[in-house]
Design an enzyme around this catalytic site. Structure first.
Site, mmCIF file in Angstrom:
data_model
loop_
_atom_site.group_PDB
_atom_site.id
_atom_site.type_symbol
_atom_site.label_atom_id
_atom_site.label_comp_id
_atom_site.label_asym_id
_atom_site.label_seq_id
_atom_site.Cartn_x
_atom_site.Cartn_y
_atom_site.Cartn_z
ATOM 1 N N ARG A 1 -1.029 -5.545 -9.670
ATOM 2 C CA ARG A 1 0.056 -6.522 -9.625
ATOM 3 C C ARG A 1 0.058 -7.432 -10.853
ATOM 4 O O ARG A 1 0.983 -8.155 -11.094
ATOM 5 C CB ARG A 1 -0.034 -7.341 -8.337
ATOM 6 C CG ARG A 1 0.348 -6.477 -7.126
ATOM 7 C CD ARG A 1 0.226 -7.256 -5.866
ATOM 8 N NE ARG A 1 -1.157 -7.712 -5.679
ATOM 9 C CZ ARG A 1 -1.566 -8.487 -4.701
ATOM 10 N NH1 ARG A 1 -0.713 -8.897 -3.806
ATOM 11 N NH2 ARG A 1 -2.821 -8.838 -4.586
ATOM 12 N N HIS B 1 0.832 -1.210 0.000
ATOM 13 C CA HIS B 1 0.000 0.000 0.000
ATOM 14 C C HIS B 1 0.867 1.261 0.000
ATOM 15 O O HIS B 1 0.616 2.211 -0.743
ATOM 16 C CB HIS B 1 -0.890 0.045 1.247
ATOM 17 C CG HIS B 1 -1.896 -1.042 1.343
ATOM 18 N ND1 HIS B 1 -2.017 -1.837 2.464
ATOM 19 C CD2 HIS B 1 -2.840 -1.479 0.476
ATOM 20 C CE1 HIS B 1 -3.005 -2.702 2.283
ATOM 21 N NE2 HIS B 1 -3.516 -2.512 1.080
ATOM 22 N N LYS C 1 -18.755 -6.239 8.085
ATOM 23 C CA LYS C 1 -17.676 -7.215 7.926
ATOM 24 C C LYS C 1 -16.568 -6.916 8.926
ATOM 25 O O LYS C 1 -15.813 -5.968 8.756
ATOM 26 C CB LYS C 1 -17.141 -7.101 6.485
ATOM 27 C CG LYS C 1 -16.305 -8.278 6.023
ATOM 28 C CD LYS C 1 -15.964 -8.084 4.557
ATOM 29 C CE LYS C 1 -14.561 -8.601 4.242
ATOM 30 N NZ LYS C 1 -14.062 -8.083 2.966
ATOM 31 N N SER D 1 -2.527 -7.587 2.463
ATOM 32 C CA SER D 1 -2.939 -7.683 3.862
ATOM 33 C C SER D 1 -3.284 -9.117 4.236
ATOM 34 O O SER D 1 -2.860 -9.623 5.278
ATOM 35 C CB SER D 1 -4.156 -6.783 4.120
ATOM 36 O OG SER D 1 -3.826 -5.426 3.945
#
Lengths: 166, 166, 166, 166, 166, 166
Positions: free
Chosen positions: B97, B23, B47, B134
């Site tokens: 990516r 990030h 969530k 993450s």
């Protein structure tokens, strides 16, 4: 005035042989992101195109005449990163039509970053122009198909002139 | 002074649960492209994440303390396009990516463009951080692996604290 | 009789230089979807192939002799969409071997839709023929490899004749 | 001694025109997986490269001089599967830079398996070398860019010699 | 009359929770390819959707009322291939938005072919609807965004009713 | 004897819930590449599968009883890289069915390399098994479809027993 910053420039490179509405879509989107857009015509003397360099530039300039903040230049013999440094650009802008486009562009983007720290930003091309590329437009036009709306009017005329000549 | 323009802002959205070096790489690259970067923590109350919202913000702010031109905010209940309009952003910035990342992001980018004209710009993430997300960092850390260098030090400590608690 | 409808035709285009079992697999699958299949040999006079046009047609016709509802024709100088209109086809059929094949075919499919409304339908090629393409089969055969089963017998003979000649 | 097995050999094929650090990365990783690595220079007499065959071999051998368990050979006129059988290799090793690389390599890998049962194993190339390919390195070097670190020193010298000659 | 053939039917399966203009685009294109289109609502009792089954069917039927040759049915507990056999369908029709969509759909298409010979045909979705999926439309609508034009009017009303209730 | 080397081991990890012919295809191919193959059942206690761990192991062992050089083990709470170090493996082996599979596997492969230098080698799965995955096989079997040939006989019986119970 304390918030004022120098203008941010980007470069939209391509061979533009000839410019299409797909290119113009990306260039217009770039003007919303950066203060100035330099359209950079990459010229490969070893590879004859459909249109010669002065014609490509002319078609581009006519197509962009109403677009403020955009200018058209030629990338000479050197590297794109050198050209970008010379014009003071912070980024190259590329339009993507799909994930395979990104895979194709990634090594060049990383090479430019490696060479000079130059960043490449990718934006999604207008989906309704997915089928619009210089090569496909020429193939259709030269086989007698109608490409009105896929290229600017000046390019349409130029394509028809080439077709009638051959 | 005639060249001066208002500052250009972009938004880097994410759940940042927690922030990683992947990030931070994208955020730092965004600072080279835009005058101001708003890191936008998207919060989904339905969530439960690993870290609660105040902790995510705190870890982000500590990780970005030395980064001028960057601030951290929370996206509330509304749409990201409304948040971007409120903070005056011209673009969302996303790191990619690979080509499948782009395919995944494309519909959301086009939806945001449809809703408000907001543009999304994609930049290639630093390749040496391809394995840093993450979820993968948490999976490794919670199974006893060493994630030093993949997250800022404050996040490393926070991850170890979570691991020791469970 | 009230349920009766006119026959539905599709076109399977390609250069078929030469036809392979991969092509035949897609053509056979097309016969299960449409009433009539027109195999359309696209001929590019500017690009010399391994086999000349009459030989390609001959090999195709011999390979399809037992296949009812299939005929072989040549696409002349014009556009594929014009050919499809002339033969009364409602669709082009293309076999896909993977997601990148689709990305490659998509712009042409959308161009054809743009030009005349012609639809392209994609079907998954038989996976056990993933490695079978005209170019790879020729490369193997001309380097002495055995391509039995990857092409019809008449094509196998024709490939060996070319190899022995060179 | 009952656990002893014959050495396992693999083949790393390529045109190596010239060898890059990307190639060397894959070759080195292959040495960790197999007992012996045969670097196989595929030579296409019909296609003139930048460097002739003896020079490619020489650059490869100089670059690999410190690498035990590796030898460099030429694949002659025949098929790669025949070469692999002759050197007693159980697998071909290929480096991948992304999913589209795999899609490109898959038909050839399946063809080799079809022809002789030869397996191809794919390994992820070092991500920090994603931008390093023979063609991109040459393009940069011949336009005046610095490719130090992307190729071995002997290759760097050879590239500069070619550039100065043209 | 000798040219007359029995009508060709296809099945367009989905959960349609709720139907979008993206679905309708694919259904309409299917009517140009086949004589009859059966829209098949796949119902998973274990997974509560946003709309219950009768509502999904009702919204679909209202959206398709002006579309001749289309009917809406529920796929019960069994396999899709059994449903297709029961309704006499020669093919499943699926819309694709990109290469990754195809990669996702391929195993299911090949499984259906394996089970009963049922073919799946893929067609390119309308590019200007790339951002339109049930899940993304719901996410936008429930966060206060305007999805007019992305779903039929009856669905728009139904979405707003759900939003106001929660 | 001077050529003798210690045996090379690889690990084939997975949840194997249950083992399919697709898994067995990859495991068998791995035995041609390495001297010993350790099939590693990754067990996630937080996620109830269709079969419990002892049943998965039992089905795997019965399916592999005739396969020399293969053994089945459980990966406990730790990382896969620790398991691989403990069993002395030089590589993880993964089967790929397409480019998107590779994109999905790449971050985990690079993370394992980062953590311990462990290499992942990818091999192309048998194309005729592209449609065979544990989840798709279970979906078909539990809806009454015949999966004979897609799983070993012992697994077929076990799937039918689960179906009849529910």
């Amino acid at each position: 005035m304390s918030d004022a910053t120098p203008p941010r420039r980007c470069v939209c490179p391509g061979s533009f042989d000839p410019v299409t509405e797909g290119h113009l879509d990306v260039i217009r989107r770039a003007t919303a992101l950066f203060d100035e857009v330099v359209v950079a015509v990459v010229h490969n003397p070893a590879k004859a195109g459909t249109f010669d360099l002065p014609t490509r530039l002319d078609l581009l300039r006519q197509s962009l005449v109403a677009q403020p903040g955009v200018r058209v230049e030629v990338v000479g013999d050197g590297l794109l990163v050198d050209f970008c440094r010379d014009v003071g650009a912070v980024a190259v802008v590329k339009g993507l039509r799909g994930g395979t486009d990104f895979a194709y562009e990634l090594p060049m983007a990383l090479m430019n970053r490696h060479l000079s720290g130059l960043e490449t930003v990718f934006i999604a091309g207008e989906p309704s122009l997915t089928h619009v590329s210089s090569s496909l437009v020429k193939e259709v036009a030269f086989h007698g198909g109608d490409v009105t709306g896929l290229v600017p009017d000046v390019v349409l005329k130029a394509l028809l002139a080439v077709r009638d000549r051959t």
